[in-house]
Design a protein around this motif. Structure first.
Motif, PDB file in Angstrom:
ATOM      1  N   GLY A 134       1.253 -80.125 -41.294  1.00  0.00           N
ATOM      2  CA  GLY A 134       2.178 -80.138 -40.174  1.00  0.00           C
ATOM      3  C   GLY A 134       2.495 -78.734 -39.700  1.00  0.00           C
ATOM      4  N   VAL A 135       2.763 -78.615 -38.406  1.00  0.00           N
ATOM      5  CA  VAL A 135       3.102 -77.331 -37.795  1.00  0.00           C
ATOM      6  C   VAL A 135       4.408 -77.513 -37.027  1.00  0.00           C
ATOM      7  N   ALA A 136       5.460 -76.852 -37.508  1.00  0.00           N
ATOM      8  CA  ALA A 136       6.794 -77.045 -36.941  1.00  0.00           C
ATOM      9  C   ALA A 136       7.045 -76.077 -35.790  1.00  0.00           C
ATOM     10  N   GLU A 150      -2.094 -68.530 -44.870  1.00  0.00           N
ATOM     11  CA  GLU A 150      -1.185 -68.117 -45.928  1.00  0.00           C
ATOM     12  C   GLU A 150       0.175 -67.765 -45.335  1.00  0.00           C
ATOM     13  N   PRO A 151       1.278 -68.228 -45.957  1.00  0.00           N
ATOM     14  CA  PRO A 151       2.607 -67.881 -45.436  1.00  0.00           C
ATOM     15  C   PRO A 151       2.787 -66.374 -45.347  1.00  0.00           C
ATOM     16  N   GLY A 152       3.294 -65.916 -44.223  1.00  0.00           N
ATOM     17  CA  GLY A 152       3.548 -64.504 -44.029  1.00  0.00           C
ATOM     18  C   GLY A 152       2.350 -63.700 -43.581  1.00  0.00           C
ATOM     19  N   ASP A 177      -2.136 -73.829 -24.712  1.00  0.00           N
ATOM     20  CA  ASP A 177      -1.299 -75.026 -24.770  1.00  0.00           C
ATOM     21  C   ASP A 177      -0.148 -74.830 -25.760  1.00  0.00           C
ATOM     22  N   ALA A 178      -0.460 -74.267 -26.927  1.00  0.00           N
ATOM     23  CA  ALA A 178       0.567 -74.033 -27.937  1.00  0.00           C
ATOM     24  C   ALA A 178       1.604 -73.040 -27.424  1.00  0.00           C
ATOM     25  N   GLU A 179       1.151 -72.018 -26.731  1.00  0.00           N
ATOM     26  CA  GLU A 179       2.071 -71.033 -26.156  1.00  0.00           C
ATOM     27  C   GLU A 179       3.006 -71.700 -25.151  1.00  0.00           C
ATOM     28  N   VAL A 180       2.485 -72.607 -24.346  1.00  0.00           N
ATOM     29  CA  VAL A 180       3.300 -73.292 -23.341  1.00  0.00           C
ATOM     30  C   VAL A 180       4.348 -74.181 -24.016  1.00  0.00           C
ATOM     31  N   LEU A 181       3.966 -74.875 -25.103  1.00  0.00           N
ATOM     32  CA  LEU A 181       4.922 -75.720 -25.815  1.00  0.00           C
ATOM     33  C   LEU A 181       6.086 -74.895 -26.357  1.00  0.00           C
ATOM     34  N   MET A 194       4.881 -69.129 -36.579  1.00  0.00           N
ATOM     35  CA  MET A 194       5.168 -70.486 -36.117  1.00  0.00           C
ATOM     36  C   MET A 194       4.050 -71.464 -36.455  1.00  0.00           C
ATOM     37  N   LEU A 195       2.862 -70.942 -36.793  1.00  0.00           N
ATOM     38  CA  LEU A 195       1.716 -71.793 -37.079  1.00  0.00           C
ATOM     39  C   LEU A 195       1.546 -72.055 -38.569  1.00  0.00           C
ATOM     40  N   GLU A 196       2.468 -71.547 -39.374  1.00  0.00           N
ATOM     41  CA  GLU A 196       2.365 -71.770 -40.811  1.00  0.00           C
ATOM     42  C   GLU A 196       2.639 -73.235 -41.154  1.00  0.00           C
TER      43      GLU A 196
END
Length: 293
Positions: A134-136, A150-152, A177-181, A194-196
């Motif tokens: 999942g990507v929050a 990897e986180p960070g 698309d992700a940038e627009v969201l 944000m993609l972690e």
């Protein structure tokens, strides 16, 4: 629209015991936790219903092609199955329904909020062996396929991983698309962090946040807000302010004595860092006790 009716006190106590146990386990199971949230909301969701939801996820996973290959191929296979064949998606009206935050109802209706539809995508894909997580993204949860960053660390390019939007039927998302969201939700730029991957407990916490927000806009649904706060308090890591929220809900529901007691306890905690806020909370506690006269 009337939300589901809650379970009996005995059933609720059992659901909460299992929720706390699962949340504190070494590897919390996302499906189990989301279904237990549903059982706290809906008294008709019994053990047979919990099992049926798990079976449905297994059944859907069994209809995916055997290990289709690349992250893009996995994403397309899930889109074809869940988005196109079964019609899982969301619309604006789903934000007005409590059922849109309950996994068993999302499986039944094939409609829901982005995060619950993402849970369906993740759990079906995981059962089939997909590299999924999942990507929050702020304001709009999506699903990633491929090697988890990897986180960070730098998140890398979206060419190495594929993002999909289950709310839009599994539409594959470009970097733009992700940038627009993100920009549409926060006005900010997309950052690699944000993609972690979102951990299961973070996903469940966000689901409960959504339920609390739904109830907060509907004062007549304070009981829903209360159980959502109380489940959130069972998670191993939670904000201290949740106790303040619970205290205020108790007062709102007429339990002035218990609410005042919790306000005073919260004031003691917050007083260590902000005496002015603590005094404001003590004032709320005094006002709540005055309601008893």
């Amino acid at each position: 629209m009337t939300p589901p009716q809650p379970p009996s006190p005995e059933r609720s106590a059992e659901v909460r015991r299992r929720f706390a146990e699962e949340a504190r386990s070494e590897r919390p199971d996302l499906t189990t936790l989301c279904l237990l949230v549903g059982a706290e909301a809906d008294g008709t969701l019994d053990e047979a219903g919990l099992d049926a939801a798990q079976v449905e996820l297994d059944r859907l996973a069994g209809q995916l092609p055997f290990r289709p290959g690349t992250p893009r191929a996995w994403a397309q296979a899930l889109r074809d199955l869940l988005g196109e064949r079964y019609g899982f998606h969301g619309v604006a009206a789903d934000y007005q329904r409590l059922e849109s935050s309950l996994l068993h109802e999302v499986l039944r209706r094939r409609r829901g909020l982005p995060i619950l539809l993402s849970v369906v995508w993740i759990e079906v894909a995981r059962r089939a062996g997909a590299p999924v997580y999942g990507v929050a993204l702020p304001g709009h949860f999506v699903v990633g396929f491929g090697t988890e960053p990897e986180p960070g660390s730098e998140a890398g390019s979206l060419e190495e991983r594929v993002l999909v939007d289950p709310f839009d039927g599994g539409r594959l998302l470009s970097g733009k698309d992700a940038e627009v969201l993100v920009s549409g939700a926060t006005g900010a730029e997309l950052r690699p962090s944000m993609l972690e991957p979102a951990a299961p407990l973070d996903v469940v916490s966000r689901v409960l946040n959504n339920i609390r927000a739904w109830a907060a806009r509907r004062p007549e649904q304070s009981a829903v807000g209360l159980w959502a706060v109380e489940l959130a308090l069972l998670l191993p890591a939670h904000a201290a302010r949740l106790r303040y929220e619970r205290a205020r809900l108790l007062v709102q529901r007429g339990d002035f004595l218990a609410g005042a007691g919790e306000l005073e306890a919260y004031a003691e905690v917050v007083g260590a860092v902000d005496q002015a806020v603590a005094e404001e909370v003590r004032g709320e506690a005094r006002a709540a006790r005055a309601m008893l006269n």
